[in-house]
Design an enzyme around this catalytic site. Structure first.
Site, PDB file in Angstrom:
ATOM      1  CG  ASP A   1       8.688  12.346   2.815  1.00 31.63           C
ATOM      2  OD1 ASP A   1       9.320  11.221   2.820  1.00 31.63           O
ATOM      3  OD2 ASP A   1       7.619  12.338   2.580  1.00 31.63           O
TER       4      ASP A   1
ATOM      5  CG  HIS B   1       7.094   5.424   3.678  1.00 34.46           C
ATOM      6  ND1 HIS B   1       6.045   6.516   3.879  1.00 34.46           N
ATOM      7  CD2 HIS B   1       6.599   4.381   3.481  1.00 34.46           C
ATOM      8  CE1 HIS B   1       4.955   5.448   3.797  1.00 34.46           C
ATOM      9  NE2 HIS B   1       5.235   4.356   3.613  1.00 34.46           N
TER      10      HIS B   1
END
Length: 662
Positions: free
Chosen positions: A408, A536
RNA sequence: GCCCACCUAGCUCAGUCGGUAGAGCGCGUCCUUGGUAAGGACGAGGUCACCAGUUCAAUCCUGGUGGUGGGCUCCA
């Protein structure tokens, strides 16, 4: 107006119809509407192609017709059962039933299948009849088919109503259906019922529960066998099976849906992480390490407490549990669905949440000091462990778990940088998917969902930015309506694996929302505060899920750079144990992941065992090798003969490097 | 969460029409020192997922719990 004729009439006027012709395909018509059966009137001069038994589109007719035959069989065997919908699907067909006070067992399926074969054997025609709405409602009301009637009544004005019948004279079975169907039950050559499951009327939770029977059908027994074989192949590659066999990971009911990576699996896992770290270094990311548990105030700010609560684990201390007063209020506030602000504020102040996403922590981190435009884009990576409560029915091996880690990262950048960041991310993704041997990559743009934050104008802006970035790098994409996250739209990267299944791996999401919620600011070149954009993004997605997908893709045989052990040393006799240990130590000193088999098994057995564990390389050590400080190297069925120990090490070091795009 | 099925040794699975269980692999010990996909002998290992109920007796029947698996998007 053109005269209407059925394809059958048109074809018969030219001679007898080949019995392999099941329907037609209209030229210049898109999608399912192009498929027409032999008995549906079309414009007499409409151009069309024949649809033959073996063609892919013919499956639609075969399977839809099979669904009718199945429903017929079910109603013969279980009178009083109501029918609902029974479409064809990608791999077969199903029909949903409302069976009075009952469900279907495997024995029932066998009976139904037998009855279906009897119906097929009657070789009775499928007959199409146009019917008025009123007649249809009356007919199906009389038959007690309340679901069909409910469906009819909400169909728009002007819909053409048709029914299809099949079966021997006097025992015809009728369904409200728009078709298309094969001409005759005898056209159904190979059917098999595969599963039974529950479902809801029209797929809506809360509606009556129906029984769904799944089946599949093919134009020939041979095609059915081929399909069943393919199902077997997928089964053989099942990551849960391979994970157990290869001692990669396991599960325990004390932590349902939460994997335990065993030493061999953990080695691969960490290789994956290190590979991504290596990419991060080259693509300009900074890695951080962040906490697991946060005050819910941060999740209130991020919106998770309102929008994602059902998927979050909450953490309380014993002291907090002891305060019955507060606990009661927490409970009351937690189950509140009205979005009451006071209750939310109470929760935020008095409870803690286990993070389900890294973004709130990163936003907080960004805000810890004054930021300059010179720092942007700031690419903040995190391999933090996430916990999400997934409902019991949806968890699946490593592919859907309750605790996992994503590769991530959040990119904080200016609006002007969004396009180039997405383009750069796209380059990174293409490098990675190439490295893992995924060739077929599809991109989807997921747009605003019903439950979301932010204004429509913001969503327009965000969705537009993604589309524009993709167009700028010349990538094609599909729109996936309503599939975006609650805080913003996203791009999803779907890849096809070795046996043709598609998986979503990478994603990048534009978020204007969270920077506003956290009041993130950076100082621009004019000394003025500006709000950054947050992207993101994940490349492999969940490492657990990627592990599963990749393991199935390679059917358990890891490449040298990822394998838990890159080579296994096999001794011919215990007289060479000392040299074997020395060779092992040497290889390890060169950084090579090495296994060794010193057991008293014979060589044949050692090879068999080692191949079962799928080591990329095997090295046989007998007296000759010990004497010459060599290894008899082997890969698969290929034998390389005796090679110097150092030469083998050089080779493995080289092949063990992370793959890099030249 | 809902529907269906399943849960027996570390693994894969037999089995008991109700009388507390077996195989193969794996594991341990020993014999064998064998050159490219299974050498041999002996041995250890089970609260038959868990909790209740029925029964003289439950791994088996009934109910519940937990876990696992297949579904729950494809709309006459």
């Amino acid at each position: 107006m053109a005269e209407k004729k059925t394809p059958r009439e048109i074809l018969e006027s030219k001679g007898p119809i080949d019995k392999d012709v099941l329907g037609i395909k209209l030229r210049g018509v898109k999608g399912d509407a192009a498929l027409v059966d032999l008995q549906t009137p079309i414009d007499a001069d409409a151009p069309f192609d024949l649809l033959r038994r073996g063609q892919k589109e013919a499956l639609e007719l075969i399977r839809h017709s099979s669904a009718h035959v199945m429903a017929d069989a079910v109603q013969r065997l279980f009178p009083g059962t109501k029918v609902t919908f029974g479409p064809s699907t990608e791999n077969g067909f199903y029909y949903d039933f409302d069976r009075k006070g009952g469900t279907f067992t495997d024995e029932d399926l066998a009976k139904i299948e037998a009855t279906m074969r009897e119906i097929i054997a009657t070789k009775s025609p499928f007959v199409r009849e146009a019917i008025s709405r009123e007649d249809a409602v009356a007919l199906f009301t009389k038959m007690g088919e309340t679901y069909k009637v409910e469906w009819m009544q909400q169909l728009p004005e002007g819909t053409e109503f048709t029914v299809y019948k099949h079966g021997p004279e006097g025992h015809q079975w009728v369904d409200f259906c728009k078709g298309p169907h094969v001409a005759n039950t005898g056209d159904l050559a190979a059917i098999k019922l595969t599963a039974v499951s529950g479902t809801y009327w029209r797929g809506q939770e809360g509606n009556p529960v129906l029984q769904r029977i799944y089946g599949t059908a093919f134009p020939s027994e041979k095609a059915l066998d081929a399909y069943l074989k393919q199902v077997e192949e997928a089964k053989a590659r099942d990551h849960r099976k391979l994970g157990k066999e290869l001692e990669l990971f396991e599960f325990d009911e004390n932590a349902p849906a939460s994997p335990f990576f065993l030493p061999r699996g953990a080695k691969v896992y960490h290789r994956l992480v290190d590979y991504v770290r290596d990419l991060y270094f080259r693509y300009g990311y900074d890695e951080v390490v962040t906490p697991q548990i946060y005050s819910n105030e941060i999740f209130q700010t991020s919106g998770h407490l309102s929008n994602y609560r059902e998927s979050m684990y909450m953490a309380l201390t014993v002291e907090e549990f002891e305060d019955a007063d507060v606990l009661g209020k927490i409970r009351e506030s937690m189950v509140d669905q009205t979005g009451d602000k006071e209750k939310l504020a109470f929760l935020a102040k008095h409870t803690r949440g286990v993070k389900a996403m890294n973004c709130p922590g990163h936003a907080q981190l960004f805000s810890h000091r004054k930021r300059s435009y010179r720092e942007l884009p700031w690419r903040c990576a995190d391999f933090g462990r996430l916990h999400r409560y997934e409902r019991g029915g949806v968890v699946h091996g490593l592919a859907r778990v309750r605790t996992f880690c994503q590769d991530d990262a959040h990119i904080f950048c200016t609006m002007a940088q969004v396009e180039s960041e997405i383009a750069s991310f796209n380059t990174l993704l293409e490098e990675v998917y190439g490295a893992f041997g995924f060739k077929d990559v599809n991109i989807k743009l997921a747009t605003r969902p019903d439950k979301r934050m932010g204004s429509d104008a913001q969503w327009d802006e965000a969705e537009g930015a993604l589309a524009k970035a993709l167009q700028s790098v010349g990538r094609e994409f599909e729109i996936s309506e309503g599939e975006g996250a609650f805080y913003g739209p996203k791009l999803e990267y779907h890849v096809k694996d070795a046996i043709g299944r598609s998986w979503q791996l990478g994603t990048i999401q534009v978020d204007f929302q969270m920077p506003r919620s956290f009041e993130l600011k950076y100082v621009d070149e004019h000394g003025k505060d500006q709000t950054p954009v947050m992207l993101h993004r994940a490349v492999l997605g969940s490492l657990e899920r990627f592990f599963a997908v990749y393991l199935e893709h390679i059917a358990g045989s890891f490449p040298v750079w990822l394998a838990p052990e890159q080579i296994c040393l096999l001794t011919v006799t215990d007289k060479v144990d000392d040299y074997a240990r020395e060779a092992e130590a040497y290889l390890r000193s060169r950084g090579i992941r090495t296994a060794i088999d010193l057991s008293s098994d014979k060589l044949g057995a050692k090879i068999r065992n080692a191949r079962g564990l799928r080591y990329p390389y095997l090295a046989v050590i007998g007296a000759k090798e010990a004497e010459g400080r060599a290894l008899a190297l082997r890969r698969g069925n290929e034998e390389f003969g005796a090679l110097a120990l150092e030469a083998v090490a050089d080779r493995l070091v080289e092949e063990g490097k992370f793959p890099r795009k030249a």
